[in-house]
Design an enzyme around this catalytic site. Structure first.
Site, mmCIF file in Angstrom:
data_model
loop_
_atom_site.group_PDB
_atom_site.id
_atom_site.type_symbol
_atom_site.label_atom_id
_atom_site.label_comp_id
_atom_site.label_asym_id
_atom_site.label_seq_id
_atom_site.Cartn_x
_atom_site.Cartn_y
_atom_site.Cartn_z
ATOM 1 C CG PHE A 1 9.534 9.074 -7.992
ATOM 2 C CD1 PHE A 1 9.188 8.089 -8.908
ATOM 3 C CD2 PHE A 1 8.619 10.072 -7.701
ATOM 4 C CE1 PHE A 1 7.935 8.097 -9.517
ATOM 5 C CE2 PHE A 1 7.370 10.090 -8.305
ATOM 6 C CZ PHE A 1 7.024 9.099 -9.217
ATOM 7 C CB ILE B 1 4.420 14.682 -4.127
ATOM 8 C CG1 ILE B 1 5.783 15.317 -3.791
ATOM 9 C CG2 ILE B 1 3.337 15.759 -4.209
ATOM 10 C CD1 ILE B 1 6.305 16.277 -4.849
ATOM 11 C CG HIS C 1 2.098 4.440 -6.699
ATOM 12 N ND1 HIS C 1 2.043 3.117 -7.054
ATOM 13 C CD2 HIS C 1 3.391 4.813 -6.825
ATOM 14 C CE1 HIS C 1 3.261 2.713 -7.375
ATOM 15 N NE2 HIS C 1 4.096 3.717 -7.238
ATOM 16 C CB THR D 1 -3.107 6.496 -7.873
ATOM 17 O OG1 THR D 1 -1.747 6.659 -7.520
ATOM 18 C CG2 THR D 1 -3.337 6.896 -9.300
ATOM 19 C CG PHE E 1 8.741 0.382 -2.940
ATOM 20 C CD1 PHE E 1 7.606 0.223 -2.142
ATOM 21 C CD2 PHE E 1 9.330 -0.735 -3.500
ATOM 22 C CE1 PHE E 1 7.091 -1.047 -1.906
ATOM 23 C CE2 PHE E 1 8.819 -2.007 -3.270
ATOM 24 C CZ PHE E 1 7.696 -2.153 -2.462
ATOM 25 C CD GLU E 2 12.442 1.019 -5.817
ATOM 26 O OE1 GLU E 2 12.309 2.259 -5.799
ATOM 27 O OE2 GLU E 2 11.552 0.238 -6.226
ATOM 28 N NE ARG F 1 5.909 19.398 5.081
ATOM 29 C CZ ARG F 1 4.829 18.652 5.198
ATOM 30 N NH1 ARG F 1 4.858 17.382 4.823
ATOM 31 N NH2 ARG F 1 3.723 19.148 5.699
HETATM 32 N N1 INI Z 1 8.610 7.265 -5.327
HETATM 33 C C1 INI Z 1 8.962 8.359 -4.606
HETATM 34 O O1 INI Z 1 10.085 8.424 -4.087
HETATM 35 N N2 INI Z 1 8.076 9.392 -4.458
HETATM 36 C C2 INI Z 1 6.832 9.364 -4.993
HETATM 37 O O2 INI Z 1 6.071 10.358 -4.830
HETATM 38 C C3 INI Z 1 6.432 8.220 -5.746
HETATM 39 N N3 INI Z 1 5.108 8.166 -6.301
HETATM 40 O O3 INI Z 1 4.269 9.000 -5.966
HETATM 41 O O4 INI Z 1 4.816 7.282 -7.120
HETATM 42 C C4 INI Z 1 7.373 7.161 -5.902
HETATM 43 N N4 INI Z 1 7.055 6.062 -6.619
HETATM 44 C C5 INI Z 1 8.056 5.137 -7.125
HETATM 45 C C6 INI Z 1 8.386 4.053 -6.137
HETATM 46 O O5 INI Z 1 9.135 4.560 -5.058
HETATM 47 C C7 INI Z 1 9.214 2.931 -6.788
HETATM 48 O O6 INI Z 1 10.441 3.442 -7.252
HETATM 49 C C8 INI Z 1 8.493 2.243 -7.965
HETATM 50 O O7 INI Z 1 7.217 1.825 -7.587
HETATM 51 C C9 INI Z 1 9.324 1.003 -8.437
HETATM 52 O O8 INI Z 1 9.396 0.007 -7.409
#
Ligand code: INI
Length: 168
Positions: free
Chosen positions: A28, A88, A94, A92, A63-64, A133
């Protein structure tokens, strides 16, 4: 070595030779994370970490990162894991969930396994902050993570060495 009234200081040199390093990188925002990975690998090599002692695993998002870090610790048995990602803030909530869980999970991976896990995740309010950064005006979080990885690993190794019983 200490003399009377002198504090024991643990501050080993930044020597990377012989260390096995695993990098976990989040796809991501890959445009930014790619720059973090490149700078991280370059800095590891600069400090003596052989390319043969490095592995790189990609995961979907920040998240992973913690789960892959734990899996690598169990299988590849690295001396240290470096987690790289870029979160970033959007419109939302999230962002807050992903940022909080990735930080918490990375901390837990280190504390639960005893293997250092380095937090090299850029958290940015804006794309401009993320650019800065990831190698523009405010340094590169990937290069910083490489230095932190070597420093933390050597410090932990020294502490463990110190606490071993001395042979007669
Ligand atoms: N994952 C990121 O690494 N950066 C982000 O900015 C981001 N946003 O903003 O949504 C993001 N979301 C995905 C998340 O890490 C998971 O891969 C997804 O939710 C599946 O579990």
């Amino acid at each position: 070595m200490t003399t009377p009234n002198e504090a024991l200081v643990i501050d080993p040199p930044l020597e990377g030779a012989g260390l096995r390093v695993a990098i976990v990188a989040a796809r991501f925002n890959e445009f930014f994370v790619g720059h973090l990975v490149e700078a991280c690998q370059r800095e590891l090599r600069r400090h003596g970490v052989s390319v043969n002692d490095q592995t790189l695993a990609w995961v979907p998002g920040s998240f992973e990162l913690p789960m892959a870090a734990r899996e690598l610790i169990g299988s590849y048995k690295p001396d240290v894991v470096i987690c790289l990602g870029c979160i970033i803030r959007g419109e939302t909530s999230h962002y807050d969930h992903v940022a909080a869980e990735s930080a918490r999970g990375i901390a837990r991976a280190a504390l639960d396994t005893g293997t250092p896990v380095i937090y090299g995740v850029v958290t940015a309010e804006t794309v401009e902050q993320a650019i800065n950064r990831s190698g523009a005006k405010a340094g590169n979080r990937g290069a910083d993570a490489a230095v932190a990885a070597i420093a933390m690993t050597r410090t932990v190794q020294n502490i463990r060495e110190m606490s071993k019983p001395k042979s007669l």
